[in-house]
Design a protein around this motif. Structure first.
Motif, PDB file in Angstrom:
ATOM      1  N   VAL B  22      71.910 -14.890 -17.058  1.00 34.69           N
ATOM      2  CA  VAL B  22      70.653 -14.727 -15.975  1.00 34.69           C
ATOM      3  C   VAL B  22      69.741 -15.692 -16.203  1.00 34.69           C
ATOM      4  N   LEU B  23      69.450 -15.891 -17.528  1.00 37.75           N
ATOM      5  CA  LEU B  23      68.565 -16.994 -17.776  1.00 37.75           C
ATOM      6  C   LEU B  23      69.085 -18.512 -17.212  1.00 37.75           C
ATOM      7  N   LEU B  24      70.099 -18.787 -17.770  1.00 37.48           N
ATOM      8  CA  LEU B  24      70.908 -20.010 -17.106  1.00 37.48           C
ATOM      9  C   LEU B  24      70.979 -20.059 -15.566  1.00 37.48           C
ATOM     10  N   ASP B  25      70.972 -18.846 -14.950  1.00 35.19           N
ATOM     11  CA  ASP B  25      71.199 -19.138 -13.569  1.00 35.19           C
ATOM     12  C   ASP B  25      69.724 -19.434 -13.071  1.00 35.19           C
ATOM     13  N   CYS B  26      68.726 -18.708 -13.427  1.00 34.80           N
ATOM     14  CA  CYS B  26      67.219 -19.221 -13.200  1.00 34.80           C
ATOM     15  C   CYS B  26      67.220 -20.653 -13.581  1.00 34.80           C
ATOM     16  N   LEU B  27      67.563 -21.358 -14.489  1.00 32.82           N
ATOM     17  CA  LEU B  27      67.413 -22.660 -14.854  1.00 32.82           C
ATOM     18  C   LEU B  27      68.172 -23.704 -13.842  1.00 32.82           C
ATOM     19  N   GLN B  28      69.267 -23.194 -13.475  1.00 36.50           N
ATOM     20  CA  GLN B  28      70.122 -24.010 -12.662  1.00 36.50           C
ATOM     21  C   GLN B  28      69.559 -23.716 -11.201  1.00 36.50           C
ATOM     22  N   SER B  29      68.684 -22.837 -10.890  1.00 34.66           N
ATOM     23  CA  SER B  29      68.294 -22.619  -9.689  1.00 34.66           C
ATOM     24  C   SER B  29      66.910 -23.357  -9.623  1.00 34.66           C
ATOM     25  N   ARG B  82      68.212 -33.223 -15.288  1.00 36.76           N
ATOM     26  CA  ARG B  82      68.924 -34.117 -15.923  1.00 36.76           C
ATOM     27  C   ARG B  82      69.310 -33.129 -17.510  1.00 36.76           C
ATOM     28  N   ASP B  83      68.160 -32.849 -18.319  1.00 30.03           N
ATOM     29  CA  ASP B  83      68.670 -32.321 -19.256  1.00 30.03           C
ATOM     30  C   ASP B  83      69.659 -30.911 -19.433  1.00 30.03           C
ATOM     31  N   CYS B  84      69.440 -30.172 -17.984  1.00 28.90           N
ATOM     32  CA  CYS B  84      70.202 -29.021 -17.803  1.00 28.90           C
ATOM     33  C   CYS B  84      71.837 -29.351 -17.616  1.00 28.90           C
ATOM     34  N   VAL B  85      71.865 -30.672 -17.355  1.00 23.66           N
ATOM     35  CA  VAL B  85      73.341 -31.071 -17.117  1.00 23.66           C
ATOM     36  C   VAL B  85      74.006 -30.939 -18.346  1.00 23.66           C
ATOM     37  N   THR B  86      73.250 -30.923 -19.514  1.00 22.80           N
ATOM     38  CA  THR B  86      73.994 -30.950 -20.672  1.00 22.80           C
ATOM     39  C   THR B  86      74.120 -29.570 -21.340  1.00 22.80           C
ATOM     40  N   ASP B 143      61.630  -9.217  -4.766  1.00 21.84           N
ATOM     41  CA  ASP B 143      62.053  -8.915  -6.185  1.00 21.84           C
ATOM     42  C   ASP B 143      62.584  -9.860  -6.946  1.00 21.84           C
ATOM     43  N   LEU B 144      63.755 -10.597  -6.268  1.00 21.03           N
ATOM     44  CA  LEU B 144      64.286 -11.729  -7.085  1.00 21.03           C
ATOM     45  C   LEU B 144      63.433 -12.840  -7.433  1.00 21.03           C
ATOM     46  N   ALA B 145      62.668 -13.174  -6.719  1.00 14.91           N
ATOM     47  CA  ALA B 145      61.521 -14.318  -7.024  1.00 14.91           C
ATOM     48  C   ALA B 145      60.498 -13.665  -7.957  1.00 14.91           C
ATOM     49  N   LEU B 146      60.210 -12.445  -7.960  1.00 13.65           N
ATOM     50  CA  LEU B 146      59.485 -11.718  -9.118  1.00 13.65           C
ATOM     51  C   LEU B 146      59.957 -11.885 -10.445  1.00 13.65           C
ATOM     52  N   PHE B 147      61.385 -11.370 -10.342  1.00 14.00           N
ATOM     53  CA  PHE B 147      62.362 -11.377 -11.224  1.00 14.00           C
ATOM     54  C   PHE B 147      62.236 -12.680 -11.923  1.00 14.00           C
ATOM     55  N   ARG B 148      62.505 -13.702 -11.174  1.00 10.32           N
ATOM     56  CA  ARG B 148      62.626 -15.311 -11.870  1.00 10.32           C
ATOM     57  C   ARG B 148      61.218 -15.669 -12.196  1.00 10.32           C
ATOM     58  N   ILE B 149      60.139 -15.329 -11.362  1.00 15.80           N
ATOM     59  CA  ILE B 149      58.911 -15.758 -12.025  1.00 15.80           C
ATOM     60  C   ILE B 149      58.690 -15.139 -13.652  1.00 15.80           C
ATOM     61  N   HIS B 150      59.134 -13.850 -13.702  1.00 20.20           N
ATOM     62  CA  HIS B 150      58.940 -13.144 -15.097  1.00 20.20           C
ATOM     63  C   HIS B 150      59.906 -13.896 -16.174  1.00 20.20           C
ATOM     64  N   ILE B 151      61.387 -14.257 -15.622  1.00 24.34           N
ATOM     65  CA  ILE B 151      61.943 -14.710 -16.670  1.00 24.34           C
ATOM     66  C   ILE B 151      61.568 -16.298 -16.854  1.00 24.34           C
ATOM     67  N   LEU B 152      61.259 -17.112 -16.008  1.00 20.70           N
ATOM     68  CA  LEU B 152      60.893 -18.444 -16.271  1.00 20.70           C
ATOM     69  C   LEU B 152      59.606 -18.350 -17.100  1.00 20.70           C
ATOM     70  N   GLY B 153      58.769 -17.357 -17.002  1.00 20.51           N
ATOM     71  CA  GLY B 153      57.444 -17.110 -17.722  1.00 20.51           C
ATOM     72  C   GLY B 153      57.758 -17.016 -19.150  1.00 20.51           C
ATOM     73  N   TYR B 154      58.603 -16.131 -19.283  1.00 15.71           N
ATOM     74  CA  TYR B 154      59.073 -15.827 -20.594  1.00 15.71           C
ATOM     75  C   TYR B 154      59.626 -17.131 -21.529  1.00 15.71           C
ATOM     76  N   LEU B 155      60.505 -18.027 -20.780  1.00 17.12           N
ATOM     77  CA  LEU B 155      60.822 -19.233 -21.125  1.00 17.12           C
ATOM     78  C   LEU B 155      59.677 -20.190 -21.488  1.00 17.12           C
ATOM     79  N   LEU B 156      58.669 -20.173 -20.314  1.00 12.35           N
ATOM     80  CA  LEU B 156      57.443 -20.985 -20.545  1.00 12.35           C
ATOM     81  C   LEU B 156      56.646 -20.762 -21.685  1.00 12.35           C
ATOM     82  N   GLN B 157      56.516 -19.363 -22.066  1.00 16.05           N
ATOM     83  CA  GLN B 157      55.709 -18.934 -23.303  1.00 16.05           C
ATOM     84  C   GLN B 157      56.379 -19.431 -24.656  1.00 16.05           C
TER      85      GLN B 157
END
Lengths: 95, 165
Positions: B22-29, B82-86, B143-157
């Motif tokens: 799920v997180l990987l999908d967020c990053l790739q988005s 570019r980083d995410c390609v790796t 809801d998908l946008a909200l979910f991604r905001i939270h997931i990316l927020g977790y990573l940002l934290q």
């Protein structure tokens, strides 16, 4: 990320404008993380963590906070930096 | 996301491991999300005016400062892209992934993730009340946008903690 220099936006400001204290205001938004805003205040203004957190909480609870006050050019510089961190910030004349 | 970790990988690199699909999908988005930074309604949030009433100053700002910020934000997104390609499988956790990147890309990562969250919030008019929701129907775009905001927020934290340490 943001390594920004001072940019004089307009050269038409009067001496009075430059002399009057200007406030840098940060507005709340529902998205920016509290920890992120605290980090930005520490980085941009060099504030200690406690002061940065106090200002962040003021933004969060009151919707806005006066985070710095001083000369016009420096205020523009700070707003520029805050925008580079994607915070909602503007400058306004001190009352 | 229980396996998610950000740690040093040598003196000048960071390793983000334990990325679930799920997180990987967020990053790739991210590239798709960041490409909407100029969408109507988004631009004013990422590139606000510096004053509430000085028309000339605001116009000068939009002419002189905004292009620089636009370049800064775009460059951050490209760095993360570019980083995410790796991305590779995480050897410690089955069906998880990891990515390593230069430590001096940390600011670019924070910039890109924060941008993406703000863009999604503007595109879907996310409010304080929306942010309190924890029940998502991922077939619904908002809801998908909200979910991604939270997931990316977790990573940002995690990134902010690293930057502040």
């Amino acid at each position: 990320m943001p390594q920004t220099g001072t940019v004089l936006v307009s050269d038409t400001k009067s001496k009075e404008d430059l002399d009057i204290p200007w406030n840098v205001i940060v507005l709340n938004d529902p998205i920016n993380l509290m920890s992120y805003v605290t980090m930005v205040f520490q980085r941009v203004f060099g504030y200690p963590r406690h002061k940065a957190e106090t200002l962040m909480l003021e933004v969060h609870h009151k919707g806005r906070s006066l985070v710095w006050s001083g000369g016009r050019e420096q205020a523009e510089h700070y707003v520029h930096q805050l925008h580079s961190y994607q915070l909602l910030a503007h400058l306004e004349k001190s009352e | 996301m229980k396996h998610l970790r950000l740690q040093s990988d040598g003196p000048q690199r960071l390793r983000l491991s334990g990325l679930d699909p799920v997180l990987l999908d967020c990053l790739q988005s991210l590239p798709e999300i960041l490409n909407q930074r100029d969408a109507p309604g988004v631009r004013h949030r990422l590139f606000p005016n510096p004053t509430t009433g000085e028309t000339e100053t605001n116009q000068d700002w939009q002419r002189l400062i905004t292009p620089e910020l636009h370049h800064l934000f775009a460059a951050a997104g490209e760095t993360v892209g570019r980083d995410c390609v790796t991305v590779v499988p995480d050897p410690q956790h089955k069906n998880h992934f990891q990515v390593t990147f230069a430590a001096d890309h940390l600011n670019a990562w924070m910039c890109a993730l924060n941008q993406a969250r703000l863009i999604l919030a503007e595109l879907f008019t996310i409010t304080d009340a929306d942010m309190a929701h924890t029940d998502f129907d991922l077939d619904q775009p908002k809801d998908l946008a909200l979910f991604r905001i939270h997931i990316l927020g977790y990573l940002l934290q995690l990134l902010v903690e690293q930057a502040s340490s």
